[in-house]
Design an enzyme around this catalytic site. Structure first.
Site, PDB file in Angstrom:
ATOM      1  N   LYS A 213      30.818  33.854  36.302  1.00 49.86           N
ATOM      2  CA  LYS A 213      31.682  32.851  36.936  1.00 49.86           C
ATOM      3  C   LYS A 213      30.846  31.704  37.482  1.00 49.86           C
ATOM      4  CE  LYS A 213      35.098  32.580  40.672  1.00 49.86           C
ATOM      5  NZ  LYS A 213      35.919  33.340  41.610  1.00 49.86           N
ATOM      6  N   GLU A 219      20.703  38.456  38.258  1.00 45.33           N
ATOM      7  CA  GLU A 219      20.583  39.471  37.201  1.00 45.33           C
ATOM      8  C   GLU A 219      20.997  38.895  35.846  1.00 45.33           C
ATOM      9  OE1 GLU A 219      22.061  39.801  40.111  1.00 45.33           O
ATOM     10  OE2 GLU A 219      21.707  41.788  40.984  1.00 45.33           O
ATOM     11  N   GLY A 274      36.058  37.798  40.699  1.00 47.90           N
ATOM     12  CA  GLY A 274      35.265  38.508  39.698  1.00 47.90           C
ATOM     13  C   GLY A 274      35.880  39.830  39.273  1.00 47.90           C
ATOM     14  N   ARG A 275      36.251  40.660  40.253  1.00 48.27           N
ATOM     15  CA  ARG A 275      36.759  42.002  39.905  1.00 48.27           C
ATOM     16  C   ARG A 275      38.203  41.967  39.416  1.00 48.27           C
ATOM     17  NH1 ARG A 275      35.551  41.233  45.052  1.00 48.27           N
ATOM     18  NH2 ARG A 275      37.095  41.419  46.712  1.00 48.27           N
ATOM     19  N   GLU A 360      35.192  47.147  46.775  1.00 47.71           N
ATOM     20  CA  GLU A 360      34.773  45.780  47.100  1.00 47.71           C
ATOM     21  C   GLU A 360      35.943  45.016  47.719  1.00 47.71           C
ATOM     22  OE1 GLU A 360      31.385  43.121  45.104  1.00 47.71           O
ATOM     23  OE2 GLU A 360      33.205  43.134  43.913  1.00 47.71           O
ATOM     24  N   HIS A 391      34.248  71.527  35.213  1.00 49.55           N
ATOM     25  CA  HIS A 391      33.094  72.432  35.142  1.00 49.55           C
ATOM     26  C   HIS A 391      31.976  71.979  36.056  1.00 49.55           C
ATOM     27  CE1 HIS A 391      34.796  74.752  31.791  1.00 49.55           C
ATOM     28  NE2 HIS A 391      35.427  73.609  31.587  1.00 49.55           N
ATOM     29  N   LYS A 511      21.320  40.403  48.613  1.00 45.39           N
ATOM     30  CA  LYS A 511      20.900  39.396  47.625  1.00 45.39           C
ATOM     31  C   LYS A 511      19.878  38.444  48.246  1.00 45.39           C
ATOM     32  CE  LYS A 511      25.223  38.421  45.210  1.00 45.39           C
ATOM     33  NZ  LYS A 511      26.133  37.327  44.918  1.00 45.39           N
TER      34      LYS A 511
END
Ligand code: G6Q
Length: 550
Positions: A213, A219, A274-275, A360, A391, A511
């Site tokens: 965005k 990163e 973003g999410r 978030e 399991h 950050k």
């Protein structure tokens, strides 16, 4: 329209909250066995259908009174107005001063949603159209790489909201994906992620989608620069970038600066969080994989759930009921976590995707007005696809000391029917909900002839709540409805908890500190670090050991 920050009546002072507290005291000793015995019709009453999804919440520890009080709480919290405020484009993301309009991304072409006097729906459809043309070019092989080869590998570079949605949707809809293109995803700044993603790829046949965005995320930009270097080294020319890189972003200036032609940029807008961006251009990799028609079907599923959320009365509103149930367990039963357990291998990344969406959005400690809350907010979401989890960690859910409400997700028809597999899978899904709710008493265990000393170990307390979400088949529409169900459930929780569910200030501090530490780790830097004693020692040790390894 600008929403303003107004102090609300504290949640715990609302009449419905107080009544829920008293009601909890009266219901907390009641077992689901009793609730079902006293009310054989509860499965019919405590279930809902919407947008192709069926929700059975009768195995939740609730009565009619519980639901009535939770619905009253939603009313007293102003949920109806908040929903409308979102849908009409008010700036409900108050701390960032933005509208929250992922609902516009899946609105039909003739809808009208105004932001600053502009109807944004035509803009959304314009980008969808450009994405569709591009997708067809890649899928048909008419888009050629720098050396004239067709694209065989697509690598999405992004992180957080620009990665988790695309990865989850690709995995979920892999059945519908074109199989002669390989889709890969790079998110971690760990060089291993990039190195493994390009393993065996031919640069002449590889397309990178840089999804960001802001187009400034450390990163993503680090990975994008490595990708460009890898491509240029492989093809021997900077000019190759134009045929092998496209961008998805809101930041045209940075995209140009990076060297990607604006003609190969797919835009979106600051009112897409973003999410919540999976159905914006951030979904380009999904569209390349499943094709434009399936992508539009996915959007239609989102929209169907949005419409249900906007119009259904709260007591029949699936996202509202799910959101209220989370509040019920988080705040009254003090449940710390929610397990999301999809009985479908294609949904293997769904819990990871939901972790960002839920935590978030609602992992906050102050209300939107900045007042510290005096109640718990978001639970911790986690999970794995069934039956694998059975399991491993289900032991704790059945017999541990914590209450863990579960969401089971299943389908009536498999996309890969094969012998008895699907019946066995689904039998396990239903069995888990049954076992959690009803358990096995000591008397029942004894009756089986179990030795007395083993009885406590083999007893299941039951009364462990769960919901079951069932759909006919995992289609693009159904995935859209399922994701929108959780998005709007998260919205409901956020309204009740009086939060800004659309900011994420909590990721900032780390950050900033990382940016400070990067130069301190650089080769040749032996200046004394200026942090706390622990961080300084870690930095020194890393520098020393790194040097020794050279
Ligand atoms: C999501 C967050 C965050 C964001 C990433 C990537 O809601 O905002 O996860 O998506 O930090 O940001 P960019 O898309 O700007 O690279």
């Amino acid at each position: 329209m600008t929403a303003t920050i107004t102090e609300q009546t504290s949640l715990t002072q609302l009449p419905a909250w107080k009544k829920l507290s008293a009601h909890y005291e009266s219901i907390k000793q009641t077992h689901l066995r009793q609730l079902f015995a006293a009310d054989p019709d509860r499965a019919g009453r405590f279930s809902l259908e919407a947008a192709g999804l069926f929700l059975d919440y009768s195995k939740q520890i609730v009565t009619d009174e519980t639901i009535a009080l939770l619905v009253a709480l939603a009313g007293e919290s102003g949920l109806r107005d908040r929903i409308e405020a979102m849908f009409v484009g008010e700036r409900i993301n108050l701390t960032e001063g933005r509208p929250v309009l992922h609902v516009a991304l899946r609105a039909p072409a003739d809808a009208e949603i105004m932001v600053d006097g502009v109807n944004v729906v035509p803009l959304v459809h314009e980008v969808l159209q450009r994405m569709s043309i591009f997708a067809e070019q890649i899928r048909s092989g008419s888009w050629l790489g720098f050396t004239g080869s067709r694209i065989r590998t697509v690598i999405n570079i992004g992180i957080g909201g620009s990665d988790l949605g695309p990865v989850m949707a690709f995995e979920a809809l892999r059945h519908y994906a074109l199989r002669d293109i390989d889709f890969r995803f790079v998110s971690n700044v760990d060089g291993t992620d990039f190195a493994e993603a390009v393993q065996g790829c031919d640069p002449a046949e590889t397309l990178f989608i840089v999804s960001s965005k802001t187009f400034t995320t450390l990163e993503t930009m680090t990975n994008a620069r490595s990708a460009r270097a890898w491509l240029v080294a492989g093809l021997g020319s900077e000019a190759a970038v134009a045929r092998h890189f496209v961008a998805v972003s809101t930041n045209a200036a940075e995209v140009t600066q990076f060297g990607i032609d604006i003609a190969n940029m797919f835009g979106f807008w600051d009112w897409v969080g973003g999410r919540y961006s999976l159905d914006s251009a951030i979904g380009l990799s999904t569209m390349l994989a499943i094709g434009p028609d399936n992508f539009r079907a996915l959007l239609a599923g989102f929209h169907a759930m949005d419409q249900h959320f906007r119009t259904a009365p709260f007591e029949k509103n699936m996202p509202v009921i799910m959101g209220l149930l989370s509040v019920w367990y988080a705040n009254f039963f003090d449940a710390q976590t929610v397990a999301v357990l999809p009985y479908d291998q294609y949904l293997k990344r769904f819990p990871a995707y939901l972790q960002q969406l839920t935590m978030e959005s609602n992992g906050k400690q102050v209300t939107v007005a900045g007042t510290p809350v005096d109640y718990q907010t978001s639970q911790i979401y986690w999970g794995e696809p069934g039956t694998n989890g059975q399991h491993s960690f289900y032991q704790l859910i059945h017999q541990g000391t914590r209450l863990i409400p579960c969401d089971f997700i299943g389908f009536c028809r498999s996309l890969n029917p094969s012998g008895v597999h699907h019946d066995v899978l689904t039998a396990n899904l239903f069995a888990q909900g049954e076992a959690l709710a009803f358990g096995k008493t000591a008397a029942e265990v004894r009756q089986e002839g179990t030795a007395e000393w083993l009885v406590p170990h083999r007893t299941f307390p039951g009364n462990r709540p769960s919901s079951t979400i069932l759909a006919d088949q995992l289609t693009p529409e159904i995935l859209g409805a399922l994701v929108a169900l959780y998005e709007q459930s998260v919205f409901t929780q956020g309204v009740i908890w009086q939060l800004d569910s659309f900011d994420q200030w909590g990721v900032e501090l780390g950050k900033v500190l990382a940016q400070r530490i990067v130069p301190e780790l650089a080769a040749g830097n032996s200046a004394e670090p200026k942090h706390d004693g622990s961080t300084n020692a870690l930095i020194r040790r890393y520098r020393d050991r790194k040097r020794e390894g050279v």
